[in-house]
Structures are given as C-alpha cells and as structure tokens.
Design a protein around this motif. Structure first.
Motif, PDB file in Angstrom:
ATOM      1  N   ALA B  33      31.791 -35.674   7.981  1.00 17.43           N
ATOM      2  CA  ALA B  33      31.101 -36.412   9.020  1.00 17.43           C
ATOM      3  C   ALA B  33      29.423 -36.280   8.595  1.00 17.43           C
ATOM      4  CB  ALA B  33      31.266 -35.880  10.292  1.00 17.43           C
ATOM      5  N   PHE B  35      25.218 -37.174   9.923  1.00 18.83           N
ATOM      6  CA  PHE B  35      24.352 -37.173  11.084  1.00 18.83           C
ATOM      7  C   PHE B  35      23.031 -37.580  10.730  1.00 18.83           C
ATOM      8  CE2 PHE B  35      27.557 -35.016  13.892  1.00 18.83           C
ATOM      9  CZ  PHE B  35      28.187 -34.229  12.816  1.00 18.83           C
ATOM     10  N   TYR B  37      19.270 -36.753  12.731  1.00 19.70           N
ATOM     11  CA  TYR B  37      18.721 -36.179  13.787  1.00 19.70           C
ATOM     12  C   TYR B  37      17.104 -36.861  13.668  1.00 19.70           C
ATOM     13  CZ  TYR B  37      22.355 -33.321  15.412  1.00 19.70           C
ATOM     14  OH  TYR B  37      23.731 -32.704  15.803  1.00 19.70           O
ATOM     15  N   TYR B  90      15.960 -36.213   9.838  1.00 17.97           N
ATOM     16  CA  TYR B  90      16.768 -35.287   9.135  1.00 17.97           C
ATOM     17  C   TYR B  90      18.274 -35.919   9.051  1.00 17.97           C
ATOM     18  CZ  TYR B  90      13.574 -31.327   9.584  1.00 17.97           C
ATOM     19  OH  TYR B  90      12.557 -30.183   9.519  1.00 17.97           O
ATOM     20  N   ARG B  94      28.582 -32.574   7.611  1.00 14.88           N
ATOM     21  CA  ARG B  94      29.374 -31.690   7.986  1.00 14.88           C
ATOM     22  C   ARG B  94      30.780 -31.752   7.188  1.00 14.88           C
ATOM     23  NH1 ARG B  94      34.600 -32.156   9.177  1.00 14.88           N
ATOM     24  NH2 ARG B  94      34.143 -33.789  11.269  1.00 14.88           N
ATOM     25  N   SER B  98      34.023 -26.070   6.998  1.00 11.30           N
ATOM     26  CA  SER B  98      33.494 -25.304   8.227  1.00 11.30           C
ATOM     27  C   SER B  98      33.087 -26.367   9.255  1.00 11.30           C
ATOM     28  CB  SER B  98      32.320 -24.506   7.980  1.00 11.30           C
ATOM     29  OG  SER B  98      31.948 -23.764   8.989  1.00 11.30           O
ATOM     30  N   PHE B  99      34.067 -26.526  10.290  1.00 12.60           N
ATOM     31  CA  PHE B  99      33.775 -27.302  11.337  1.00 12.60           C
ATOM     32  C   PHE B  99      32.449 -27.154  12.087  1.00 12.60           C
ATOM     33  CE2 PHE B  99      35.092 -30.682  14.029  1.00 12.60           C
ATOM     34  CZ  PHE B  99      34.521 -30.573  14.976  1.00 12.60           C
ATOM     35  N   SER B 100      31.954 -26.002  12.175  1.00 11.64           N
ATOM     36  CA  SER B 100      30.726 -25.801  12.946  1.00 11.64           C
ATOM     37  C   SER B 100      29.543 -25.728  12.108  1.00 11.64           C
ATOM     38  CB  SER B 100      30.980 -24.157  13.699  1.00 11.64           C
ATOM     39  OG  SER B 100      32.115 -24.118  14.257  1.00 11.64           O
ATOM     40  N   LYS B 101      29.712 -25.862  10.850  1.00 14.93           N
ATOM     41  CA  LYS B 101      28.438 -25.905  10.095  1.00 14.93           C
ATOM     42  C   LYS B 101      28.081 -27.071   9.426  1.00 14.93           C
ATOM     43  CE  LYS B 101      26.936 -23.020   5.896  1.00 14.93           C
ATOM     44  NZ  LYS B 101      27.628 -22.078   5.021  1.00 14.93           N
ATOM     45  N   LEU B 102      26.661 -27.391   9.973  1.00 18.14           N
ATOM     46  CA  LEU B 102      25.968 -28.482   9.467  1.00 18.14           C
ATOM     47  C   LEU B 102      25.164 -28.220   8.175  1.00 18.14           C
ATOM     48  CD1 LEU B 102      24.909 -30.802  12.373  1.00 18.14           C
ATOM     49  CD2 LEU B 102      27.145 -30.826  11.181  1.00 18.14           C
ATOM     50  N   PHE B 104      21.538 -29.581   6.278  1.00 12.87           N
ATOM     51  CA  PHE B 104      20.587 -30.558   6.606  1.00 12.87           C
ATOM     52  C   PHE B 104      19.909 -30.957   5.319  1.00 12.87           C
ATOM     53  CE2 PHE B 104      20.069 -31.187  11.012  1.00 12.87           C
ATOM     54  CZ  PHE B 104      21.039 -30.013  11.478  1.00 12.87           C
ATOM     55  N   GLY B 105      19.255 -32.152   5.282  1.00 11.56           N
ATOM     56  CA  GLY B 105      18.556 -32.408   3.996  1.00 11.56           C
ATOM     57  C   GLY B 105      17.129 -31.963   4.274  1.00 11.56           C
TER      58      GLY B 105
END
Lengths: 112, 114
Positions: B33, B35, B37, B90, B94, B98-102, B104-105
C-alpha cells in the motif's frame, strides 16, 4: 477526534547527556511510533510498539531506548546525545489493523 | 529491504500551473500500500492519499495519484496548484512483511509562488 501531545516542544541538551522525550495520545490507538525527521533524509523509524508493553526496533534504533508505559503513552530516550545533533522527533499512533498514522507536532532537539 | 525514493528535494511552481512530485519504490512484496503525507509549516504530517490498487487513480483535495506497479511508481499530481499547497510532501510504502511499519521517502518540499 483525538490528539497526540509531545513534550517538550523544544529540547536543548549537552553532549553525552541522556534525554527523554514523551508522547501521549487520546485516540485509544494500539500502535505507537517514534520517527526521526532530518532534512533530506525523510522520516526514519526509530521504535514502534504494537500494544502496551510491546517494543519493536526500527531502522534507526541504535543510540535510543523506548518505553511503552501504558496504552496512551510512549517515551523515547536518547541514551547519549551527540554534539551538534539537530533533529525533529515525531511521535505517531495508528489503530490496530490500520496503516493510517496520526502524528504529533514533534520535539525539536538541539545538542550543544 | 523496502525503499522509497523521492528524487526532488525542492520543487518550485507558479500558482495555477500543474505539478508532479515523483515517488518510486523498491520492494520484494506484491501486497503493498502507498501513501502521500503532507506537512504544512509548523504542523504535524497528515495523510493526503492512500492506494493499494494497481492502475487505479486516487484523489483527495485536488491532488491525485495512481499506483503503477509496472514502473514501481506512485507520483503525486495536481492540475492547478495554489499558494496554500506549499508544504513538505512524503511518499510512503507499507509492505506485507510488516503491516504496522511504513517506510518513508526523503520528502519533497513544494513551494508555490505567485
């Protein structure tokens, strides 16, 4: 709605000092995160916690400790501040099974 | 490991013109997934867009992005920027590992000028 409160907003430390940053959230979210924000390097994950008493290392955990004292609070400790270090530390939270992060406004650290 | 690349550190655009902020990624996982931000000055970062469907356009607040797995990209676009769009953007990934861990660029600072 809810809010994430980070304290202090500004933190000035001395080289070698142990410094603690605090984060509180009233969303009742399960997962909490600490990210470090540096210009040109983006947001890098230091520690995260999936639930109370859980602790997971991120990519930048060396030099830091963390503690999830209760569901609503997550603390980060800089174990030995580095001279001339300057960064913003962002706390975030997300509901269980949800990837969307809600961020606090950050703690800006300066080390003299 | 997973990585996200935003090649432009600063993008300056004249008000009313279009903009595209680049985001490419590397991951070994197919269940992913993405994103965008946005962080306005003196504010906390907040979610702008999310997508996990290949070749489907996602829109919010006049911005849009399309995930293209064939080119490993999730560029952010707007057809006509406003002064209030000036902010730090940003891109994040994901991966299913690891579902919880994003991840970032590096972030792209968008400056809209009159």
């Amino acid at each position: 709605g809810g809010i994430i409160t980070q304290t202090p907003k500004f933190l000035i430390g001395q080289e070698g000092q142990k410094l603690t940053l605090k984060c509180q959230q009233n969303f009742n979210h399960d997962t909490m995160y600490w990210y470090r924000q540096d210009s040109g390097k983006g947001l890098r994950l230091i520690y995260y916690s999936i639930t109370e008493n859980d602790l997971q290392k991120g990519d930048l955990s060396e030099g830091y400790d963390a503690s999830r004292e209760k569901k609503s609070s997550f603390s980060l400790t800089v174990t030995s501040a580095q001279k001339n270090e300057m960064a913003v530390f962002l706390c975030a939270s997300s509901p269980k099974g949800n990837e969307r992060l809600f961020f606090g406004h950050g703690t800006k650290l300066s080390v003299l | 490991g997973d990585s996200v690349t935003q090649t432009e550190g600063l993008v300056t655009v004249t008000e009313g013109l279009p903009v595209m902020l680049n985001c490419t990624y590397q991951t070994a996982y197919s269940d992913v997934a993405f994103f965008w931000y946005v962080q306005y000055l003196n504010e906390a970062p907040k979610l702008l867009l999310r997508s996990s469907t290949d070749n489907k356009r996602t829109e919010h607040q006049g911005f849009h992005a399309t995930l293209h797995k064939s080119s490993s990209s999730f560029h952010l676009q707007k057809s006509s920027v406003q002064l209030s769009d000036s902010a730090l953007y940003y891109c994040a990934l994901r991966a299913s590992s690891s579902f919880s861990k994003l991840v970032f660029g590096q972030g792209t600072s968008l400056s809209v000028v009159p």
